[in-house]
Scaffold this active site. Structure first.
Site, PDB file in Angstrom:
ATOM      1  N   LYS A   5      -4.180 -11.013  -5.721  1.00 21.64           N
ATOM      2  CA  LYS A   5      -5.446 -11.361  -5.076  1.00 21.64           C
ATOM      3  C   LYS A   5      -6.562 -10.427  -5.521  1.00 21.64           C
ATOM      4  CE  LYS A   5      -5.756  -8.678  -0.877  1.00 21.64           C
ATOM      5  NZ  LYS A   5      -6.795  -8.552   0.099  1.00 21.64           N
ATOM      6  N   LYS A  61     -10.474  -5.090  -3.216  1.00 22.60           N
ATOM      7  CA  LYS A  61     -11.463  -4.020  -3.343  1.00 22.60           C
ATOM      8  C   LYS A  61     -10.889  -2.818  -4.051  1.00 22.60           C
ATOM      9  CE  LYS A  61     -12.507  -4.595   1.237  1.00 22.60           C
ATOM     10  NZ  LYS A  61     -12.465  -3.830   2.467  1.00 22.60           N
ATOM     11  N   LYS A 100       0.820  -1.222   0.000  1.00 22.69           N
ATOM     12  CA  LYS A 100       0.000   0.000   0.000  1.00 22.69           C
ATOM     13  C   LYS A 100       0.845   1.260   0.000  1.00 22.69           C
ATOM     14  CE  LYS A 100      -4.363  -1.766   1.622  1.00 22.69           C
ATOM     15  NZ  LYS A 100      -5.546  -1.609   2.455  1.00 22.69           N
TER      16      LYS A 100
END
Ligand code: ATP
Ligand code: LTN
Length: 330
Positions: free
Chosen positions: A195, A198, A112
């Protein structure tokens, strides 16, 4: 004796079938046997830039999704993290025993912060796993059902619990992660090496529980497949089709062997059509229930109020012990 179970999802978006298969579906099952806390972790969601109005709407949305996915407020405690301030309090206290090096190794932080530029990443994003440890340890949790991406964070919670117990005396239960065999890591429909997430920018990467039937159909029909034909489960050699088979398994209850037999002489096109219909059959009723809960915010709020009150009582009782052990206050 019943185990205490804790898990949470960030209200950063609507939830996708990866969240459903990796987390919620398992929670609905586990609540039958254990004493469960399911939290909407809004304080984790603000570790990346966010819009306040949207966050508030998503908290309601995620609460509706929990209920629609089968979390039963008569069996489980459902609540919003920021309404129980003991989470951030314990988070701070645990910061004093967590080490920088431990947090630097966290892959979610690395991913992130890379996306947003490491030097601009907030201290909150860096310390996020410590807050997660606080969530877990506050309730004497012994089981944490999560997807594979969270294993490293649960491991940190174990390390911090042990360290605290050694330093201040026996206080926290050492939690165990709970991961399922298939579905702990549902991959993106567009790239089976990452993966399903969202926050993926590719709009075809994830099927959301709030997607309409025709959107679900489109996303699945456009999912990437492997170069070699055949509906055969082999996560290494055929990652794309194995991912689709895992989704099919969770939507229909069929085993991998049964799926292979049923599609033995069929191609990817036929399999994807069947998969799209299976997802629609499973997700359609959940989507309708989500809307039902959103249409009745009074009921939803009553559920969250009751959950908050129960969580507050347990969390404050634990914090009295923790403050005392650490010599805080008078
Ligand atoms: P974001 O992209 O915002 O980080 P996310 O999709 O990773 O979001 P989280 O809120 O971080 O979702 O995760 C909620 C729960 O769903 C966790 O238990 C997590 O392990 C699980 N989960 C998330 N993505 C997947 C996935 N692709 N497959 C299986 N489980 C998943
Ligand atoms: N970090 C998790 C969400 C989360 C969580 C928790 C999960 C926050 N606190 C406690 C289990 C237990 C995530 O991003 N999925």
């Amino acid at each position: 004796m019943k185990d205490i179970v804790f898990s949470g999802v960030q209200p950063t978006h609507s939830l996708h079938i990866g969240n459903y298969i990796g987390a919620l579906k398992q929670w609905a099952h586990i609540q039958q046997q254990h004493h469960c806390y399911f939290c909407i972790v809004d304080e984790h969601a603000i570790t990346v830039p966010h819009d306040p109005t949207t966050l508030r709407q998503r908290i309601q949305l995620v609460a509706a999704i929990y209920l629609a996915a089968g979390i039963d407020p008569k069996k489980s405690i459902l609540f919003v993290q920021s309404e129980v301030p003991q989470h951030t309090e314990l988070g701070w206290l645990l910061m004093t025993i967590a080490k920088m090096g431990e947090l630097e190794r966290m892959t979610q932080y690395k991913d992130k912060s890379r996306k947003g530029g490491a030097s601009g990443a907030s201290l909150g994003l860096f310390g996020y796993p410590v807050l997660m440890a606080a969530d877990i340890l506050l309730y004497d949790t012994s089981i944490v059902p999560v997807g594979e991406d969270q294993l490293q964070h649960v491991e940190l919670a174990r390390v911090l619990a042990r360290r605290f117990n050694e330093r201040y005396g026996d206080t926290f239960v050492i939690p165990q992660p709970l991961i399922q065999q298939f579905g702990a890591r549902i991959m993106s429909l567009q790239d089976p090496s990452v993966k399903m997430s969202k926050s993926d920018e590719h709009e075809m990467a994830a099927v959301f529980l709030t997607d309409e039937d025709d959107v679900i159909r489109k996303k699945i029909m456009r999912a990437v497949t492997d170069s070699e034909a055949g509906i055969v489960y082999d996560a290494e050699k055929k990652p794309a089709v194995s991912n689709l088979m895992t989704i099919y398994h969770h939507m229909t209850g069929q085993t991998m062997k049964e799926i292979e037999a049923a599609f033995d002489d069929k191609g990817y096109g036929d399999f994807k059509k069947a998969l799209a219909e299976a997802v629609i059959t499973h997700v359609g009723p959940i989507r309708a229930k989500i809307q039902g809960y959103l249409d009745d915010p009074t009921e939803l709020n009553k559920t969250l109020d009751a959950g908050r009150d129960k969580a507050l009582a347990v969390a404050e009782a634990k914090m009295k012990i923790v403050r005392n052990k650490m010599g805080l206050g008078r």
